[in-house]
Each structure stands twice: as structure tokens, then as C-alpha cells.
Motif scaffolding. Structure first.
Motif, PDB file in Angstrom:
ATOM      1  N   ASP A  91       0.832  -1.213   0.000  1.00 18.22           N
ATOM      2  CA  ASP A  91       0.000   0.000   0.000  1.00 18.22           C
ATOM      3  C   ASP A  91       0.862   1.257   0.000  1.00 18.22           C
ATOM      4  OD1 ASP A  91      -2.261  -1.596   0.043  1.00 18.22           O
ATOM      5  OD2 ASP A  91      -2.554  -1.412   2.223  1.00 18.22           O
ATOM      6  N   SER A  92       1.909   1.264   0.804  1.00 18.27           N
ATOM      7  CA  SER A  92       2.803   2.438   0.874  1.00 18.27           C
ATOM      8  C   SER A  92       3.505   2.682  -0.461  1.00 18.27           C
ATOM      9  CB  SER A  92       3.850   2.249   1.971  1.00 18.27           C
ATOM     10  OG  SER A  92       3.237   2.225   3.234  1.00 18.27           O
ATOM     11  N   LEU A  93       3.955   1.611  -1.097  1.00 17.09           N
ATOM     12  CA  LEU A  93       4.629   1.762  -2.389  1.00 17.09           C
ATOM     13  C   LEU A  93       3.659   2.288  -3.449  1.00 17.09           C
ATOM     14  CD1 LEU A  93       6.805  -1.480  -2.399  1.00 17.09           C
ATOM     15  CD2 LEU A  93       7.622   0.875  -2.189  1.00 17.09           C
ATOM     16  N   GLU A  94       2.430   1.790  -3.438  1.00 15.31           N
ATOM     17  CA  GLU A  94       1.439   2.269  -4.406  1.00 15.31           C
ATOM     18  C   GLU A  94       1.098   3.738  -4.167  1.00 15.31           C
ATOM     19  OE1 GLU A  94      -1.741  -0.549  -3.893  1.00 15.31           O
ATOM     20  OE2 GLU A  94      -0.884  -1.945  -5.363  1.00 15.31           O
ATOM     21  N   MET A  95       0.982   4.136  -2.916  1.00 11.23           N
ATOM     22  CA  MET A  95       0.698   5.544  -2.608  1.00 11.23           C
ATOM     23  C   MET A  95       1.854   6.440  -3.062  1.00 11.23           C
ATOM     24  SD  MET A  95      -1.351   5.250   1.063  1.00 11.23           S
ATOM     25  CE  MET A  95      -0.364   6.483   1.785  1.00 11.23           C
ATOM     26  N   ALA A  96       3.081   5.959  -2.920  1.00 10.93           N
ATOM     27  CA  ALA A  96       4.246   6.754  -3.337  1.00 10.93           C
ATOM     28  C   ALA A  96       4.220   6.968  -4.852  1.00 10.93           C
ATOM     29  CB  ALA A  96       5.528   6.060  -2.922  1.00 10.93           C
ATOM     30  N   LEU A  97       3.764   5.980  -5.586  1.00  9.70           N
ATOM     31  CA  LEU A  97       3.707   6.112  -7.043  1.00  9.70           C
ATOM     32  C   LEU A  97       2.591   7.051  -7.501  1.00  9.70           C
ATOM     33  CD1 LEU A  97       4.394   2.436  -8.161  1.00  9.70           C
ATOM     34  CD2 LEU A  97       5.940   4.400  -8.343  1.00  9.70           C
ATOM     35  N   LYS A  98       1.583   7.278  -6.672  1.00  6.53           N
ATOM     36  CA  LYS A  98       0.474   8.164  -7.032  1.00  6.53           C
ATOM     37  C   LYS A  98       0.826   9.645  -6.883  1.00  6.53           C
ATOM     38  CE  LYS A  98      -3.309   4.982  -6.118  1.00  6.53           C
ATOM     39  NZ  LYS A  98      -4.463   4.689  -5.284  1.00  6.53           N
ATOM     40  N   VAL A 111      10.392   6.029   1.462  1.00 10.26           N
ATOM     41  CA  VAL A 111      11.147   4.771   1.360  1.00 10.26           C
ATOM     42  C   VAL A 111      11.568   4.304   2.752  1.00 10.26           C
ATOM     43  CG1 VAL A 111      13.302   3.746   0.536  1.00 10.26           C
ATOM     44  CG2 VAL A 111      11.909   5.119  -1.017  1.00 10.26           C
ATOM     45  N   GLU A 112      11.992   5.232   3.617  1.00  5.28           N
ATOM     46  CA  GLU A 112      12.393   4.871   4.976  1.00  5.28           C
ATOM     47  C   GLU A 112      11.204   4.303   5.755  1.00  5.28           C
ATOM     48  OE1 GLU A 112      14.078   8.511   6.450  1.00  5.28           O
ATOM     49  OE2 GLU A 112      16.059   8.064   5.613  1.00  5.28           O
ATOM     50  N   MET A 113      10.031   4.938   5.607  1.00  7.80           N
ATOM     51  CA  MET A 113       8.837   4.435   6.300  1.00  7.80           C
ATOM     52  C   MET A 113       8.428   3.060   5.762  1.00  7.80           C
ATOM     53  SD  MET A 113       6.616   7.946   6.659  1.00  7.80           S
ATOM     54  CE  MET A 113       5.149   7.083   7.117  1.00  7.80           C
ATOM     55  N   THR A 114       8.544   2.885   4.464  1.00  8.82           N
ATOM     56  CA  THR A 114       8.205   1.596   3.855  1.00  8.82           C
ATOM     57  C   THR A 114       9.183   0.522   4.320  1.00  8.82           C
ATOM     58  OG1 THR A 114       7.317   2.754   1.939  1.00  8.82           O
ATOM     59  CG2 THR A 114       7.785   0.421   1.662  1.00  8.82           C
ATOM     60  N   LEU A 115      10.455   0.872   4.434  1.00 14.75           N
ATOM     61  CA  LEU A 115      11.459  -0.078   4.928  1.00 14.75           C
ATOM     62  C   LEU A 115      11.162  -0.465   6.376  1.00 14.75           C
ATOM     63  CD1 LEU A 115      14.012  -1.693   4.396  1.00 14.75           C
ATOM     64  CD2 LEU A 115      15.349   0.317   5.102  1.00 14.75           C
ATOM     65  N   LYS A 116      10.716   0.487   7.189  1.00 13.23           N
ATOM     66  CA  LYS A 116      10.346   0.178   8.570  1.00 13.23           C
ATOM     67  C   LYS A 116       9.173  -0.808   8.596  1.00 13.23           C
ATOM     68  CE  LYS A 116      11.872   4.414  10.835  1.00 13.23           C
ATOM     69  NZ  LYS A 116      11.460   5.623  11.568  1.00 13.23           N
ATOM     70  N   GLN A 117       8.203  -0.586   7.726  1.00 12.28           N
ATOM     71  CA  GLN A 117       7.063  -1.508   7.653  1.00 12.28           C
ATOM     72  C   GLN A 117       7.525  -2.908   7.240  1.00 12.28           C
ATOM     73  OE1 GLN A 117       4.605   0.582   4.821  1.00 12.28           O
ATOM     74  NE2 GLN A 117       3.188   1.288   6.429  1.00 12.28           N
TER      75      GLN A 117
END
Length: 184
Positions: A91-98, A111-117
Motif C-alpha cells: 500500500d505504501s509503495l502504491e501511494m508513493a507512485l500516485k 522509502v524509509e517508512m516503507t522499509l520500517k514496515q
């Protein structure tokens, strides 16, 4: 009176005594079942035991079938927990692409938040990193040495980590790729 008793009883006393055991013998014979009765009882017991055996066999077959179904379901849904933990990452990666005009700082923060997830998902599912420190003894069960390099440290120790390794529930998933110190 004795004469009347003797006359009333035409059978002498000895004969009466002998007749009594003969009368007792048929009573004892009636107490012990005949062969036909014994056979019928044995057949009834056999039928009862066959029924109990068939029921126990059917129960065993049902237990075996249920266990096989449980194992099949466990294999089919084994990654369910891990997949659920990865959904927020996706979900985080898809939101970043939007995002239409992302800045470098916002991309880095995302990217840092996604890596934490992702790290959190790994920890919940016991997926741990294998990252040996330089100077650690080379462990062929957890490390894969791709090169031996001259170094100022003890032979067969880790010089550098080229790629992290991973374990899942204490089982090696991928070894850490390392360079090791050459013997001097």
C-alpha cells in the motif's frame, strides 16, 4: 404309622436317594447352556466385536482424512500471516507512485517508512537478517565466502559483507555473501 409311610411310598429309601441325584442332574444341565446356545452367544459376541472393529476402523480413517486435510490447508495458507504483514508495504509503495510531483526528501522519507514496515513484517514472521561483523569467524552454515582476500586479520574471518543473509524461524533462508581473509 410307619407301615403306612412304607406302604405309601412303594420306592425303598435307597432308591429315593438315588433318584434325587438324577433329578438334580437335569437341573444342573439346564444351568449350563447347550452347545447351540453357546454357539449363538459366541456368534452374537462376534457380531458385536465386528461392529466395534468396523466403527473403530471408520473413526481411524476419518481422523487420518481430517489430518490430511489440515496439512493440505496448512500448506495452502502457510504464508497467509506473512502476506498480511506485507500488505501495508505494498500500500505504501502504491501511494508513493500516485504522488505527481514528489520531492527527493519526500521520496526518501517514504522509502524509509516503507522499509520500517517491511522490517516490522519480517520481525513478526521471524525473518531475521544474517549480517556478520568484519572479523567474525566464517560460519559455513550461515555465510558463503565468494572470495579470499589478503587482510590484516585472522585467516577464515569475515572481511566484508557483500549481501545480507536471512533466517526464518532459525532456519537458513539465504546465507550471507562475504569475502574472507586469506591465510598468511
Amino acid at each position: 404309622m410307619q407301615d403306612q409311610e412304607n406302604q405309601a411310598s412303594p420306592i425303598p429309601e435307597e432308591a429315593q436317594q438315588q433318584a434325587q441325584p438324577q433329578q438334580a442332574a437335569p437341573a444342573e444341565a439346564a444351568a449350563t447352556p447347550s452347545l447351540e446356545e453357546q454357539l449363538a452367544a459366541a456368534e452374537a459376541k462376534l457380531a458385536e466385536m465386528q461392529d466395534a472393529f468396523m466403527r473403530a476402523k471408520a473413526e481411524g480413517d476419518n481422523i487420518r482424512r481430517r489430518a490430511q486435510e489440515d496439512v493440505a490447508k496448512a500448506h495452502k495458507f502457510a504464508v497467509e500471516g506473512f502476506a498480511e504483514a506485507l500488505l501495508p508495504v505494498k500500500d505504501s509503495l502504491e501511494m508513493a507512485l500516485k504522488v505527481e510531483t514528489p520531492s527527493i526528501e519526500s521520496l526518501k522519507e517514504g522509502v524509509e517508512m516503507t522499509l520500517k514496515q517491511l522490517n516490522s513484517a519480517f520481525e513478526r514472521n521471524k525473518l531475521l537478517e544474517v549480517v556478520p561483523a568484519p572479523g567474525d569467524k566464517l560460519d559455513p552454515n550461515r555465510h558463503q565466502a565468494v572470495a579470499m582476500v589478503p587482510a590484516e586479520q585472522e585467516a577464515n574471518t569475515v572481511v566484508a559483507v557483500l549481501q545480507k543473509g536471512y533466517t526464518i524461524a532459525d532456519r537458513l533462508l539465504r546465507p550471507a555473501i562475504v569475502t574472507a581473509a586469506q591465510p598468511k
